[in-house]
Design a protein around this motif. Sequence first.
Motif, PDB file in Angstrom:
ATOM      1  N   VAL A 106      -1.753   0.169  10.529  1.00  0.00           N
ATOM      2  CA  VAL A 106      -0.399  -0.351  10.358  1.00  0.00           C
ATOM      3  C   VAL A 106       0.491   0.655   9.631  1.00  0.00           C
ATOM      4  N   LYS A 107       0.013   1.183   8.483  1.00  0.00           N
ATOM      5  CA  LYS A 107       0.878   2.004   7.629  1.00  0.00           C
ATOM      6  C   LYS A 107       0.057   2.954   6.790  1.00  0.00           C
ATOM      7  N   LEU A 108       0.577   4.172   6.637  1.00  0.00           N
ATOM      8  CA  LEU A 108       0.040   5.146   5.677  1.00  0.00           C
ATOM      9  C   LEU A 108       1.103   5.420   4.632  1.00  0.00           C
ATOM     10  N   THR A 109       0.673   5.527   3.407  1.00  0.00           N
ATOM     11  CA  THR A 109       1.521   6.059   2.348  1.00  0.00           C
ATOM     12  C   THR A 109       0.794   7.288   1.833  1.00  0.00           C
ATOM     13  N   ALA A 110       1.442   8.444   2.004  1.00  0.00           N
ATOM     14  CA  ALA A 110       0.788   9.716   1.713  1.00  0.00           C
ATOM     15  C   ALA A 110       1.523  10.468   0.615  1.00  0.00           C
ATOM     16  N   PHE A 111       0.743  11.066  -0.260  1.00  0.00           N
ATOM     17  CA  PHE A 111       1.265  11.858  -1.370  1.00  0.00           C
ATOM     18  C   PHE A 111       0.722  13.273  -1.233  1.00  0.00           C
ATOM     19  N   VAL A 112       1.625  14.244  -1.291  1.00  0.00           N
ATOM     20  CA  VAL A 112       1.264  15.644  -1.110  1.00  0.00           C
ATOM     21  C   VAL A 112       1.584  16.381  -2.409  1.00  0.00           C
ATOM     22  N   ASN A 113       0.589  17.045  -2.979  1.00  0.00           N
ATOM     23  CA  ASN A 113       0.778  17.830  -4.197  1.00  0.00           C
ATOM     24  C   ASN A 113       1.689  18.999  -3.840  1.00  0.00           C
ATOM     25  N   SER A 114       2.939  18.950  -4.301  1.00  0.00           N
ATOM     26  CA  SER A 114       3.963  19.853  -3.797  1.00  0.00           C
ATOM     27  C   SER A 114       4.610  20.684  -4.898  1.00  0.00           C
ATOM     28  N   ALA A 115       4.804  21.953  -4.591  1.00  0.00           N
ATOM     29  CA  ALA A 115       5.570  22.831  -5.473  1.00  0.00           C
ATOM     30  C   ALA A 115       7.045  22.468  -5.358  1.00  0.00           C
ATOM     31  N   PRO A 116       7.847  22.769  -6.392  1.00  0.00           N
ATOM     32  CA  PRO A 116       9.289  22.529  -6.288  1.00  0.00           C
ATOM     33  C   PRO A 116       9.857  23.235  -5.053  1.00  0.00           C
ATOM     34  N   GLY A 117      10.685  22.527  -4.327  1.00  0.00           N
ATOM     35  CA  GLY A 117      11.299  23.096  -3.139  1.00  0.00           C
ATOM     36  C   GLY A 117      10.495  22.952  -1.866  1.00  0.00           C
ATOM     37  N   PHE A 118       9.237  22.511  -1.954  1.00  0.00           N
ATOM     38  CA  PHE A 118       8.423  22.331  -0.750  1.00  0.00           C
ATOM     39  C   PHE A 118       8.876  21.058  -0.043  1.00  0.00           C
ATOM     40  N   GLY A 119       9.197  21.147   1.240  1.00  0.00           N
ATOM     41  CA  GLY A 119       9.705  19.988   1.964  1.00  0.00           C
ATOM     42  C   GLY A 119       8.973  19.660   3.246  1.00  0.00           C
ATOM     43  N   ASP A 120       7.798  20.239   3.450  1.00  0.00           N
ATOM     44  CA  ASP A 120       7.057  20.010   4.695  1.00  0.00           C
ATOM     45  C   ASP A 120       5.950  18.963   4.555  1.00  0.00           C
ATOM     46  N   GLN A 121       6.149  17.986   3.665  1.00  0.00           N
ATOM     47  CA  GLN A 121       5.144  16.925   3.511  1.00  0.00           C
ATOM     48  C   GLN A 121       4.823  16.244   4.839  1.00  0.00           C
ATOM     49  N   PRO A 122       5.807  15.945   5.704  1.00  0.00           N
ATOM     50  CA  PRO A 122       5.465  15.309   6.980  1.00  0.00           C
ATOM     51  C   PRO A 122       4.513  16.148   7.837  1.00  0.00           C
ATOM     52  N   LYS A 123       4.688  17.466   7.845  1.00  0.00           N
ATOM     53  CA  LYS A 123       3.785  18.326   8.614  1.00  0.00           C
ATOM     54  C   LYS A 123       2.372  18.275   8.041  1.00  0.00           C
ATOM     55  N   VAL A 124       2.256  18.197   6.724  1.00  0.00           N
ATOM     56  CA  VAL A 124       0.937  18.083   6.086  1.00  0.00           C
ATOM     57  C   VAL A 124       0.285  16.768   6.492  1.00  0.00           C
ATOM     58  N   VAL A 125       1.022  15.681   6.395  1.00  0.00           N
ATOM     59  CA  VAL A 125       0.470  14.347   6.660  1.00  0.00           C
ATOM     60  C   VAL A 125       0.142  14.158   8.134  1.00  0.00           C
ATOM     61  N   ASN A 126       0.742  14.973   9.010  1.00  0.00           N
ATOM     62  CA  ASN A 126       0.366  14.914  10.421  1.00  0.00           C
ATOM     63  C   ASN A 126      -1.130  15.140  10.608  1.00  0.00           C
ATOM     64  N   GLY A 127      -1.772  15.862   9.700  1.00  0.00           N
ATOM     65  CA  GLY A 127      -3.222  16.052   9.791  1.00  0.00           C
ATOM     66  C   GLY A 127      -3.963  14.722   9.790  1.00  0.00           C
ATOM     67  N   ALA A 128      -3.497  13.777   8.980  1.00  0.00           N
ATOM     68  CA  ALA A 128      -4.102  12.442   8.941  1.00  0.00           C
ATOM     69  C   ALA A 128      -3.650  11.614  10.141  1.00  0.00           C
ATOM     70  N   SER A 129      -2.356  11.625  10.416  1.00  0.00           N
ATOM     71  CA  SER A 129      -1.823  10.807  11.513  1.00  0.00           C
ATOM     72  C   SER A 129      -2.443  11.205  12.851  1.00  0.00           C
TER      73      SER A 129
END
Length: 153
Positions: A93-116
């Motif tokens: 139904v739903k994923l809530t994903a948290f990505v350990n990110s450096a300041p300015g990093f904005g590609d969290q969706p690309k990272v989470v695509n690995g799970a999706s």
Amino acid sequence: MTHTAETRLKELGVTLPDAPAPAANYVPAVRAGDLLFVSGQVSQNADGLVKGVLGADMDVEAGAAAARLCAMSLIAQARAACDGDLSRIRRVVKLTAFVNSAPGFGDQPKVVNGASDFLVAVFGDAGRHARSAVGAALPFGVAVEIEAIFELA
């Protein structure tokens, strides 16, 4: 012939890990009606925790691999909560994903695509889900943590 999640895992050459034990005062999964809420699973493999900060010491490809590991643990937790029977999972139904990110990093969706992508590979159309992908500082320095909601038959 119907492709089950177990069949797809075999076709992918994936052996799920044992469902990880909770790291604090919580339970791995809670069923409420037809929904199964699986607690956040951190990126880990047989060698231990997969640590890193996306945009600093880890790239998107490595982050996506870490997210895939989280998805494997989510499925392992769901299977354990369903007494070993993945056929009881009707859909993701739903994923809530948290990505350990450096300041300015904005590609969290690309990272989470690995799970999706992995969940769709395992469950087919039933693996397509709503999701959030958020940058955060994570416990133990892990690269990714993901929680999930599954619908059960």
